[in-house]
Design a protein around this motif. Structure first.
Motif, short mmCIF file in Angstrom:
data_model
loop_
_atom_site.label_atom_id
_atom_site.label_comp_id
_atom_site.label_asym_id
_atom_site.label_seq_id
_atom_site.Cartn_x
_atom_site.Cartn_y
_atom_site.Cartn_z
N ALA A 1 0.88 -1.16 0.00
CA ALA A 1 0.00 0.00 0.00
C ALA A 1 0.92 1.21 0.00
O ALA A 1 2.13 1.08 0.17
CB ALA A 1 -0.90 -0.02 1.21
N ASN A 2 0.35 2.39 -0.21
CA ASN A 2 1.19 3.59 -0.32
C ASN A 2 0.72 4.69 0.62
O ASN A 2 -0.47 5.00 0.69
CB ASN A 2 1.21 4.09 -1.77
CG ASN A 2 2.25 5.16 -1.99
OD1 ASN A 2 2.13 6.27 -1.50
ND2 ASN A 2 3.32 4.80 -2.68
N PHE B 1 1.02 7.78 0.47
CA PHE B 1 0.59 9.04 -0.13
C PHE B 1 -0.66 8.87 -0.99
O PHE B 1 -1.11 9.81 -1.62
CB PHE B 1 1.74 9.64 -0.95
CG PHE B 1 3.00 9.81 -0.15
CD1 PHE B 1 3.03 10.65 0.95
CD2 PHE B 1 4.14 9.08 -0.46
CE1 PHE B 1 4.18 10.79 1.72
CE2 PHE B 1 5.30 9.21 0.29
CZ PHE B 1 5.32 10.06 1.39
N LYS B 2 -1.17 7.65 -1.03
CA LYS B 2 -2.35 7.40 -1.86
C LYS B 2 -3.56 7.06 -1.00
O LYS B 2 -3.44 6.85 0.20
CB LYS B 2 -2.04 6.26 -2.84
CG LYS B 2 -0.98 6.66 -3.85
CD LYS B 2 -0.68 5.56 -4.84
CE LYS B 2 0.47 6.00 -5.76
NZ LYS B 2 1.05 4.85 -6.49
N ASN B 3 -4.71 6.99 -1.68
CA ASN B 3 -5.97 6.66 -0.99
C ASN B 3 -6.26 7.58 0.19
O ASN B 3 -6.59 7.14 1.28
CB ASN B 3 -5.97 5.19 -0.53
CG ASN B 3 -5.92 4.25 -1.73
OD1 ASN B 3 -6.65 4.44 -2.70
ND2 ASN B 3 -5.05 3.27 -1.66
N ILE B 4 -6.13 8.85 -0.07
CA ILE B 4 -6.50 9.86 0.92
C ILE B 4 -7.88 10.38 0.52
O ILE B 4 -8.10 10.72 -0.64
CB ILE B 4 -5.46 11.01 0.94
CG1 ILE B 4 -4.11 10.45 1.44
CG2 ILE B 4 -5.93 12.17 1.81
CD1 ILE B 4 -2.95 11.41 1.35
N LYS C 1 -11.11 12.42 -0.42
CA LYS C 1 -11.23 13.73 -1.06
C LYS C 1 -11.65 14.78 -0.03
O LYS C 1 -11.13 15.89 -0.01
CB LYS C 1 -12.29 13.63 -2.17
CG LYS C 1 -11.91 14.42 -3.39
CD LYS C 1 -12.79 14.09 -4.56
CE LYS C 1 -12.46 15.02 -5.72
NZ LYS C 1 -13.19 14.66 -6.94
N GLN D 1 5.11 14.58 4.28
CA GLN D 1 4.64 15.44 3.19
C GLN D 1 3.93 16.62 3.82
O GLN D 1 3.31 16.47 4.87
CB GLN D 1 3.67 14.64 2.31
CG GLN D 1 3.16 15.36 1.10
CD GLN D 1 2.16 14.50 0.33
OE1 GLN D 1 2.53 13.59 -0.41
NE2 GLN D 1 0.88 14.78 0.51
N ASP E 1 -1.96 18.20 1.50
CA ASP E 1 -2.14 17.20 2.55
C ASP E 1 -0.83 17.03 3.30
O ASP E 1 0.20 16.76 2.70
CB ASP E 1 -2.55 15.86 1.95
CG ASP E 1 -3.97 15.92 1.41
OD1 ASP E 1 -4.74 16.81 1.82
OD2 ASP E 1 -4.31 15.06 0.57
N GLY F 1 6.76 5.85 -0.72
CA GLY F 1 5.48 5.74 -0.02
C GLY F 1 4.99 4.31 0.11
O GLY F 1 4.12 4.02 0.93
N ASP F 2 5.52 3.41 -0.70
CA ASP F 2 5.07 2.02 -0.64
C ASP F 2 5.55 1.35 0.64
O ASP F 2 6.72 1.45 1.00
CB ASP F 2 5.61 1.21 -1.84
CG ASP F 2 4.89 1.53 -3.14
OD1 ASP F 2 3.77 2.07 -3.10
OD2 ASP F 2 5.45 1.21 -4.21
#
Lengths: 111, 111
Positions: free
Chosen positions: A4-5, A7-10, A12, A58, A97, B76-77
Motif C-alpha cells: 500500500a502507499n 501518499f495514496k488513498n486519501i 477527497k 509530506q 495534505d 510511499g510504498d
C-alpha cells in the motif's frame, strides 16, 4: 504482503484530521495521519501515557510542546515525543495534505 | 525533542548499505536504511524471528520473497514482512539514495 502507499488513498473530503491504523501489536501502533489545515482543538494538549515517534513525510506543520518554543516540521523531520510530554499541532498547511507517520511505543524507549 | 531529518546527514561514501537506529525499545526497533545500488548478498535471504513493517520513502527498489514474484517499491510504498518470511533486496536505484524506514516489531502483530 500486499503493498500500500502512504501518499495514496486519501479521502477527497477531510472534515477532520484523518487517522488510519497501518499496523498494531500489543506494544506498537503504526498510524498514518493526514492533516489538511487541521490543528489540535484550541487549548487542548495531547498527554499520552506512551512515547510517540513521529515523522512528517509530506506537507508542513508546526508542533508545540507546552512551555517550549514551537517547532516547524518539514518533510523528513522526525521527533520522539516522550510519554506525558504535552504537545499539540498548532498549524498545518492548508493547500496540501500533510502526511504523518506515527509509531506509538506502548512502553518507554530505552534510549 | 531535537528534530532530525530522514533525508539528511547521509554519508557521502556508502561502501555498504547503511543502517542507523533512530529509536529502540525492548519491543521495537526503528531504523533508517540507505541503499545506493546495494542489494542483499547473492543467494542470501533475510529470515527474521520478528515481523518488520517497512516503507520506502525515497528512491526505488525491488524486494523479493522466496518463491513469490518480486515487487517494485516506489516512494510511499510499505509492506509488512511477517516473521520468517524469507526476503531479500534484489535491486536498488544506483544513481540516487534509496531511503527506507523499517519498524522491527519484536513481537508478532495482531492484525
Amino acid at each position: 504482503m500486499a503493498t500500500a502507499n502512504l501518499f495514496k488513498n486519501i479521502p477527497k473530503h477531510l472534515p477532520e484530521e484523518w487517522f488510519e491504523t497501518l499496523c498494531k501489536t500489543g506494544q506498537v501502533h503504526i498510524e498514518r495521519i493526514v492533516s489538511r489545515g487541521h490543528v489540535t482543538a484550541e487549548a487542548y494538549w495531547y498527554d499520552q501515557d506512551w512515547a510517540e515517534w513521529v515523522v512528517l513525510l509530506q506537507g508542513r506543520a508546526v508542533l508545540a510542546y507546552e512551555g517550549r518554543p514551537s517547532i516547524t516540521l518539514n518533510p523528513g523531520d522526525y521527533v520522539l515525543i516522550p510519554a506525558h510530554t504535552k504537545h499539540r499541532v498548532e498549524w498545518t498547511q492548508e493547500d496540501a495534505d500533510t502526511v504523518w507517520l506515527a509509531v506509538h511505543l506502548l512502553e518507554p524507549p530505552a534510549g
